[in-house]
Write a protein that holds these residues in place. Structure first.
Motif, PDB file in Angstrom:
ATOM      1  N   VAL A  66     -12.182  77.292 -75.716  1.00  0.00           N
ATOM      2  CA  VAL A  66     -11.308  75.950 -75.454  1.00  0.00           C
ATOM      3  C   VAL A  66     -12.225  74.679 -75.423  1.00  0.00           C
ATOM      4  O   VAL A  66     -13.140  74.660 -74.510  1.00  0.00           O
ATOM      5  CB  VAL A  66     -10.538  76.172 -74.304  1.00  0.00           C
ATOM      6  CG1 VAL A  66      -9.742  75.079 -73.854  1.00  0.00           C
ATOM      7  CG2 VAL A  66      -9.680  77.475 -74.367  1.00  0.00           C
ATOM      8  N   ASP A  67     -11.930  73.905 -76.276  1.00  0.00           N
ATOM      9  CA  ASP A  67     -12.667  72.466 -76.312  1.00  0.00           C
ATOM     10  C   ASP A  67     -12.273  71.560 -75.389  1.00  0.00           C
ATOM     11  O   ASP A  67     -11.201  70.920 -75.421  1.00  0.00           O
ATOM     12  CB  ASP A  67     -12.898  72.133 -77.908  1.00  0.00           C
ATOM     13  CG  ASP A  67     -13.906  70.979 -77.887  1.00  0.00           C
ATOM     14  OD1 ASP A  67     -14.314  70.528 -76.841  1.00  0.00           O
ATOM     15  OD2 ASP A  67     -13.960  70.489 -78.893  1.00  0.00           O
ATOM     16  N   ASP A  68     -12.910  71.580 -74.315  1.00  0.00           N
ATOM     17  CA  ASP A  68     -12.646  70.629 -73.160  1.00  0.00           C
ATOM     18  C   ASP A  68     -12.735  69.228 -73.238  1.00  0.00           C
ATOM     19  O   ASP A  68     -12.312  68.244 -72.396  1.00  0.00           O
ATOM     20  CB  ASP A  68     -12.802  71.023 -71.827  1.00  0.00           C
ATOM     21  CG  ASP A  68     -14.224  71.367 -71.680  1.00  0.00           C
ATOM     22  OD1 ASP A  68     -15.097  71.243 -72.318  1.00  0.00           O
ATOM     23  OD2 ASP A  68     -14.787  71.665 -70.400  1.00  0.00           O
ATOM     24  N   GLU A  92     -14.455  80.931 -73.112  1.00  0.00           N
ATOM     25  CA  GLU A  92     -15.453  79.900 -72.738  1.00  0.00           C
ATOM     26  C   GLU A  92     -14.694  78.506 -72.943  1.00  0.00           C
ATOM     27  O   GLU A  92     -13.855  78.352 -73.697  1.00  0.00           O
ATOM     28  CB  GLU A  92     -16.538  79.964 -73.492  1.00  0.00           C
ATOM     29  CG  GLU A  92     -17.283  81.313 -73.315  1.00  0.00           C
ATOM     30  CD  GLU A  92     -18.056  81.657 -71.935  1.00  0.00           C
ATOM     31  OE1 GLU A  92     -18.225  80.492 -71.152  1.00  0.00           O
ATOM     32  OE2 GLU A  92     -18.212  82.843 -71.578  1.00  0.00           O
ATOM     33  N   LEU A  93     -15.224  77.542 -72.032  1.00  0.00           N
ATOM     34  CA  LEU A  93     -14.866  76.054 -72.399  1.00  0.00           C
ATOM     35  C   LEU A  93     -16.159  75.501 -73.046  1.00  0.00           C
ATOM     36  O   LEU A  93     -17.278  75.822 -72.586  1.00  0.00           O
ATOM     37  CB  LEU A  93     -14.709  75.556 -71.018  1.00  0.00           C
ATOM     38  CG  LEU A  93     -13.470  75.993 -70.133  1.00  0.00           C
ATOM     39  CD1 LEU A  93     -13.251  75.323 -68.871  1.00  0.00           C
ATOM     40  CD2 LEU A  93     -12.098  75.588 -71.047  1.00  0.00           C
ATOM     41  N   GLY A  94     -15.905  74.450 -73.761  1.00  0.00           N
ATOM     42  CA  GLY A  94     -17.008  73.642 -74.329  1.00  0.00           C
ATOM     43  C   GLY A  94     -16.745  73.340 -75.895  1.00  0.00           C
ATOM     44  O   GLY A  94     -15.711  73.645 -76.357  1.00  0.00           O
ATOM     45  N   GLN A 129     -21.386  75.173 -80.271  1.00  0.00           N
ATOM     46  CA  GLN A 129     -22.540  75.535 -79.295  1.00  0.00           C
ATOM     47  C   GLN A 129     -22.219  76.348 -78.451  1.00  0.00           C
ATOM     48  O   GLN A 129     -23.088  77.356 -78.169  1.00  0.00           O
ATOM     49  CB  GLN A 129     -22.646  74.068 -78.475  1.00  0.00           C
ATOM     50  CG  GLN A 129     -23.821  73.940 -77.838  1.00  0.00           C
ATOM     51  CD  GLN A 129     -25.231  74.141 -78.633  1.00  0.00           C
ATOM     52  OE1 GLN A 129     -25.048  73.262 -79.840  1.00  0.00           O
ATOM     53  NE2 GLN A 129     -25.995  75.212 -78.433  1.00  0.00           N
ATOM     54  N   VAL A 130     -21.066  76.753 -78.239  1.00  0.00           N
ATOM     55  CA  VAL A 130     -20.821  77.795 -77.035  1.00  0.00           C
ATOM     56  C   VAL A 130     -20.819  79.107 -77.978  1.00  0.00           C
ATOM     57  O   VAL A 130     -21.456  80.220 -77.346  1.00  0.00           O
ATOM     58  CB  VAL A 130     -19.125  77.871 -76.495  1.00  0.00           C
ATOM     59  CG1 VAL A 130     -18.819  79.026 -75.866  1.00  0.00           C
ATOM     60  CG2 VAL A 130     -19.057  76.366 -75.633  1.00  0.00           C
ATOM     61  N   ILE A 131     -20.575  79.232 -79.105  1.00  0.00           N
ATOM     62  CA  ILE A 131     -20.796  80.285 -80.125  1.00  0.00           C
ATOM     63  C   ILE A 131     -22.199  80.615 -80.200  1.00  0.00           C
ATOM     64  O   ILE A 131     -22.834  81.775 -80.006  1.00  0.00           O
ATOM     65  CB  ILE A 131     -19.899  80.319 -81.355  1.00  0.00           C
ATOM     66  CG1 ILE A 131     -18.364  80.317 -80.995  1.00  0.00           C
ATOM     67  CG2 ILE A 131     -20.372  81.540 -82.187  1.00  0.00           C
ATOM     68  CD1 ILE A 131     -17.594  79.815 -81.949  1.00  0.00           C
ATOM     69  N   ILE A 132     -22.915  79.563 -80.424  1.00  0.00           N
ATOM     70  CA  ILE A 132     -24.459  79.711 -80.501  1.00  0.00           C
ATOM     71  C   ILE A 132     -25.250  80.253 -79.475  1.00  0.00           C
ATOM     72  O   ILE A 132     -25.659  81.037 -79.432  1.00  0.00           O
ATOM     73  CB  ILE A 132     -25.042  78.370 -81.299  1.00  0.00           C
ATOM     74  CG1 ILE A 132     -24.695  78.095 -82.617  1.00  0.00           C
ATOM     75  CG2 ILE A 132     -26.275  78.285 -81.023  1.00  0.00           C
ATOM     76  CD1 ILE A 132     -24.753  76.487 -83.011  1.00  0.00           C
TER      77      ILE A 132
END
Length: 139
Positions: A39-41, A85-87, A91-94
């Protein structure tokens, strides 16, 4: 061949195909499958109650999507874990892939935010160029 696979899902058709491919590959390679939804916060800026409610709603949708995927993978006898995850998507996947030493990342070529991808560059493109493991992009 691949003992740990990470697949990114967002509810798009492309991600659904990537998930199906990941289940198939995990079955054939006897792999553990981790399913991630981000979730892109950062897009919703601000500290208002409306912003928090929106992010909470997106998290709930993500949980439901992950449960559906987990159920499908389990029916196919694939050991699975889910990650919410949030972000920033890429970048979160990496970070998750590099931290957990996955052998392969599988993701769709186009997610739900196609317009944003045109402006900023696609999530799959960023992941392909920054992850330490191979990345399979499914159309």
């Amino acid at each position: 061949m691949f003992s740990r696979i990470l697949v990114a899902v967002d509810g798009s058709e492309s991600a659904k195909k990537a998930f199906e491919k990941s289940v198939y590959l995990a079955q054939r390679c006897n792999s553990k499958l981790d399913i991630i939804h981000v979730v892109d916060d950062s897009t919703y800026g601000g500290d208002s109650a409306t912003t928090f409610d929106l992010i909470e709603e997106l998290e709930e949708r993500g949980k439901k999507l992950l449960e559906q995927c987990k159920s499908q993978a389990t029916r196919n006898n694939v050991p699975v874990e889910t990650l919410l995850e949030l972000g920033d998507h890429a970048q979160v996947i990496i970070d998750a892939a590099n931290k957990n030493d996955y052998d392969l990342i599988i993701m769709g070529s186009r997610g739900l935010s196609a317009f944003k991808e045109l402006l900023l560059g696609g999530v799959s493109f960023k992941v392909m160029h920054h992850a330490r493991c191979p990345v399979m992009v499914v159309r």
